[in-house]
Design an enzyme around this catalytic site. Structure first.
Site, short mmCIF file in Angstrom:
data_model
loop_
_atom_site.label_atom_id
_atom_site.label_comp_id
_atom_site.label_asym_id
_atom_site.label_seq_id
_atom_site.Cartn_x
_atom_site.Cartn_y
_atom_site.Cartn_z
N THR A 133 0.82 -1.21 0.00
CA THR A 133 0.00 0.00 0.00
C THR A 133 0.85 1.26 0.00
O THR A 133 1.99 1.25 0.48
CB THR A 133 -0.89 -0.01 1.26
OG1 THR A 133 -1.46 1.27 1.45
CG2 THR A 133 -0.09 -0.34 2.52
N ASP A 134 0.27 2.35 -0.49
CA ASP A 134 0.98 3.64 -0.42
C ASP A 134 1.02 4.17 1.01
O ASP A 134 1.74 5.13 1.29
CB ASP A 134 0.32 4.67 -1.35
CG ASP A 134 -1.15 4.96 -1.02
OD1 ASP A 134 -1.71 4.27 -0.15
OD2 ASP A 134 -1.72 5.88 -1.64
N GLU A 135 0.23 3.56 1.92
CA GLU A 135 0.17 4.09 3.29
C GLU A 135 1.49 3.94 4.03
O GLU A 135 1.70 4.60 5.05
CB GLU A 135 -0.99 3.43 4.05
CG GLU A 135 -2.31 3.65 3.31
CD GLU A 135 -3.57 3.24 4.08
OE1 GLU A 135 -3.53 3.22 5.31
OE2 GLU A 135 -4.57 2.95 3.41
N TYR A 158 -1.75 -0.62 10.95
CA TYR A 158 -1.87 -1.28 9.64
C TYR A 158 -0.68 -0.95 8.75
O TYR A 158 0.01 -1.84 8.25
CB TYR A 158 -3.18 -0.86 8.95
CG TYR A 158 -3.21 -1.18 7.46
CD1 TYR A 158 -3.15 -2.50 7.00
CD2 TYR A 158 -3.27 -0.16 6.50
CE1 TYR A 158 -3.17 -2.79 5.64
CE2 TYR A 158 -3.29 -0.45 5.14
CZ TYR A 158 -3.24 -1.76 4.71
OH TYR A 158 -3.24 -2.06 3.37
N LYS A 162 2.40 -3.31 7.27
CA LYS A 162 2.68 -3.48 5.85
C LYS A 162 4.11 -3.04 5.52
O LYS A 162 4.81 -3.67 4.74
CB LYS A 162 1.68 -2.68 5.00
CG LYS A 162 0.26 -3.21 4.99
CD LYS A 162 0.09 -4.60 4.40
CE LYS A 162 0.29 -4.66 2.91
NZ LYS A 162 -0.05 -6.02 2.37
P1 NAD Z 1 -9.36 -7.66 2.08
O1 NAD Z 1 -9.38 -7.32 3.52
O2 NAD Z 1 -10.59 -7.44 1.26
O3 NAD Z 1 -8.97 -9.20 1.91
C1 NAD Z 1 -7.93 -9.80 2.62
C2 NAD Z 1 -7.98 -11.29 2.36
O4 NAD Z 1 -6.88 -11.90 3.09
C3 NAD Z 1 -9.27 -11.95 2.88
O5 NAD Z 1 -9.74 -12.88 1.94
C4 NAD Z 1 -8.81 -12.65 4.15
O6 NAD Z 1 -9.59 -13.80 4.48
C5 NAD Z 1 -7.37 -13.01 3.82
N1 NAD Z 1 -6.55 -13.19 5.03
C6 NAD Z 1 -6.46 -12.35 6.10
N2 NAD Z 1 -5.65 -12.89 7.04
C7 NAD Z 1 -5.19 -14.06 6.53
C8 NAD Z 1 -4.31 -15.07 7.02
N3 NAD Z 1 -3.74 -14.97 8.23
N4 NAD Z 1 -4.06 -16.14 6.23
C9 NAD Z 1 -4.63 -16.25 5.01
N5 NAD Z 1 -5.50 -15.36 4.51
C10 NAD Z 1 -5.77 -14.26 5.26
O7 NAD Z 1 -8.11 -6.90 1.47
P2 NAD Z 1 -7.90 -6.18 0.06
O8 NAD Z 1 -8.47 -4.82 0.12
O9 NAD Z 1 -8.30 -7.12 -1.02
O10 NAD Z 1 -6.31 -6.02 0.06
C11 NAD Z 1 -5.47 -7.03 -0.47
C12 NAD Z 1 -4.02 -6.59 -0.37
O11 NAD Z 1 -3.85 -5.36 -1.08
C13 NAD Z 1 -3.55 -6.31 1.06
O12 NAD Z 1 -2.25 -6.80 1.20
C14 NAD Z 1 -3.61 -4.80 1.17
O13 NAD Z 1 -2.64 -4.34 2.10
C15 NAD Z 1 -3.26 -4.38 -0.24
N6 NAD Z 1 -3.80 -3.07 -0.66
C16 NAD Z 1 -5.13 -2.81 -0.57
C17 NAD Z 1 -5.63 -1.59 -1.02
C18 NAD Z 1 -7.10 -1.27 -0.97
O14 NAD Z 1 -7.50 -0.14 -1.30
N7 NAD Z 1 -7.98 -2.19 -0.61
C19 NAD Z 1 -4.75 -0.64 -1.57
C20 NAD Z 1 -3.39 -0.96 -1.65
C21 NAD Z 1 -2.93 -2.18 -1.20
P1 TYD Z 2 -10.84 3.56 4.15
O1 TYD Z 2 -11.77 3.10 3.09
O2 TYD Z 2 -10.93 2.94 5.51
O3 TYD Z 2 -9.36 3.43 3.56
P2 TYD Z 2 -7.94 3.98 4.15
O4 TYD Z 2 -8.13 4.40 5.56
O5 TYD Z 2 -7.07 2.77 4.04
O6 TYD Z 2 -7.53 5.10 3.23
O7 TYD Z 2 -11.02 5.13 4.34
C1 TYD Z 2 -10.84 6.03 3.27
C2 TYD Z 2 -10.96 7.43 3.82
O8 TYD Z 2 -12.30 7.64 4.27
C3 TYD Z 2 -10.09 7.70 5.03
O9 TYD Z 2 -9.61 9.03 4.96
C4 TYD Z 2 -11.03 7.53 6.21
C5 TYD Z 2 -12.36 7.97 5.65
N1 TYD Z 2 -13.54 7.29 6.20
C6 TYD Z 2 -14.63 8.07 6.65
O10 TYD Z 2 -14.62 9.31 6.61
N2 TYD Z 2 -15.73 7.41 7.12
C7 TYD Z 2 -15.80 6.05 7.19
O11 TYD Z 2 -16.83 5.49 7.66
C8 TYD Z 2 -14.68 5.27 6.73
C9 TYD Z 2 -14.70 3.78 6.79
C10 TYD Z 2 -13.59 5.97 6.23
#
Ligand code: NAD
Ligand code: TYD
Length: 352
Positions: A133-135, A158, A162
């Site tokens: 993630t960019d975070e 988080y 990461k």
């Molecule tokens: P998500 O929370 O929707 O899914 C996570 C998946 O991992 C789930 O299916 C869960 O069951 C599985 N999991 C969790 N713990 C586990 C464990 N101990 N063993 C095996 N499986 C396990 O997440 P996502 O949004 O699909 O993100 C996927 C990846 O992309 C992550 O690594 C996240 O850091 C990264 N990422 C997400 C975003 C975003 O906007 N969602 C952006 C950048 C990077």
């Molecule tokens: P989120 O979807 O949790 O992603 P991330 O925190 O990883 O960027 O949140 C996106 C943005 O929205 C973040 O600035 C927090 C804000 N947010 C709200 O304002 N209300 C909400 O209920 C949630 C879940 C997030």
């Protein structure tokens, strides 16, 4: 890239990625999806794939924190490609309880790296792609962009977990020569996202007439990328990215949270043929998230230059499609809201 092991494939991006691979006419490999099925994992996201590709798609319910089980899977399946999505991913949950983030994101990644190192030895025709993630780069002010050489400055449990996993992945490249690639991406949106994240949470609350909770004053900025574009980028990096390198991935679509929620309100109202302001009155400003990062924004010049990737989905179009998907997939939403998907998991995977 014939034998692909995907971790976290039942989650949001992982399931979109599996759908994407099977949609490619030149993909003829097999996929083993290894997932613990936490609250965020929903194998129903892939029921169609499981039916259509019984010989090429397999699911194993495995916790990546279980080193023995992970090693066993690697030894039996002998993957040539690992795409590692599995993680605890919600910042708010990491604030309430960081432990699972450490166990899964750090120890879990370590177990996967060890297993890959053990079975691959000196092979260089294999790849371990780590999805991050960019975070990890921290928080920006009004200007500036995260580049691949921006110093890490994670600020939530988080992002710290990461960041730690990213460092481990890079260390395995430098120390053991493990062929790795890494990508750091901005906020994704699209189908199958668990409704605790901003966009699906807002859509679901609108449908239920519940308040739309905006943290703080809603001025925090996120850069949004359609999930399919992220999947394309990951596949490009895994196939053609230089080993040992990081690629930043972003949508060039910065939005303040409040502006985004307004757009969502308008799109949902439009789809339901209601007045544009119908849902805006549900917006409620709530207590800010502790340590809330102000702004994320990505410089994607490297991936454009080296792999000719750039986001292809226009923000408003992608958002429209996403809203439509949630409105049309009421069964998927109901399954989550009622916990029915958990019962299904229990029947199919836990009571066997
Ligand atoms: P998500 O929370 O929707 O899914 C996570 C998946 O991992 C789930 O299916 C869960 O069951 C599985 N999991 C969790 N713990 C586990 C464990 N101990 N063993 C095996 N499986 C396990 O997440 P996502 O949004 O699909 O993100 C996927 C990846 O992309 C992550 O690594 C996240 O850091 C990264 N990422 C997400 C975003 C975003 O906007 N969602 C952006 C950048 C990077
Ligand atoms: P989120 O979807 O949790 O992603 P991330 O925190 O990883 O960027 O949140 C996106 C943005 O929205 C973040 O600035 C927090 C804000 N947010 C709200 O304002 N209300 C909400 O209920 C949630 C879940 C997030």
């Amino acid at each position: 890239m014939k034998k692909i092991l995907i971790t976290g494939g039942a989650g949001f991006i992982g399931s979109n990625f599996i759908h994407y691979l099977f949609s490619l006419s030149d993909f003829n490999g097999t996929i083993l999806n290894l997932d613990k099925l936490t609250y965020a994992g929903n194998p129903l996201n892939l029921s169609e794939i499981a039916e259509r590709f019984p010989e090429r798609y397999r699911f194993e319910k495995v916790d990546i924190a279980d080193s023995e089980k992970v090693m066993q899977v690697f030894e039996q399946y002998q993957p040539d490609t690992v795409i590692h999505f599995a993680a605890e991913t919600h910042v708010d949950r990491s604030i309430f309880g960081p432990k699972d983030f450490i166990t899964t994101n750090i120890n879990g990644t370590f177990n996967l790296l060890e297993a890959a190192r053990s079975i691959w030895k000196d092979r260089d025709d294999v790849v371990f792609h780590h999805v991050s993630t960019d975070e990890v780069y921290g928080s920006l002010g009004d200007t500036g962009l995260f580049r691949e050489d921006t110093a890490y400055d994670p600020r939530s449990p988080y992002s710290a977990s990461k960041a730690s996993s990213d460092h481990l992945v890079k260390a395995y490249f430098h120390t053991y020569g493990l062929p790795i690639t890494l990508s750091n991406c901005s906020n994704n949106y699209g189908p199958y996202q668990f409704p605790e994240k901003l966009i699906p949470l807002m859509i679901m609350n609108m449908l239920e007439g519940k308040p739309l909770p905006v943290y703080g004053d809603g001025s925090n900025v996120r850069d949004w990328l359609f999930v399919r574009d992220h999947c394309v980028a990951i596949w490009e990096v895994a196939q053609r990215g230089r080993r040992g390198e990081t690629y930043n991935i972003g949508g060039n679509s910065e939005k303040k949270n409040l502006d985004l929620v307004h757009i969502l309100c308008e799109l949902v109202a439009e789809e339901k043929q209601l007045a544009p302001d119908t849902y805006k009155k549900l917006i409620t400003f709530v207590k800010d998230r502790p340590g809330h990062d102000q702004r994320y924004a990505i410089d994607c010049a490297k991936i454009k230059r080296e792999l000719d990737w750039e986001p292809s989905v226009d923000f408003r179009e992608g958002m429209k499609n996403t809203v439509r998907w949630y409105l049309q997939n009421t069964q998927w939403i109901d399954n989550i809201r009622t916990g029915e998907y958990k019962n299904w998991i229990e029947k199919n995977y836990e009571k066997r």
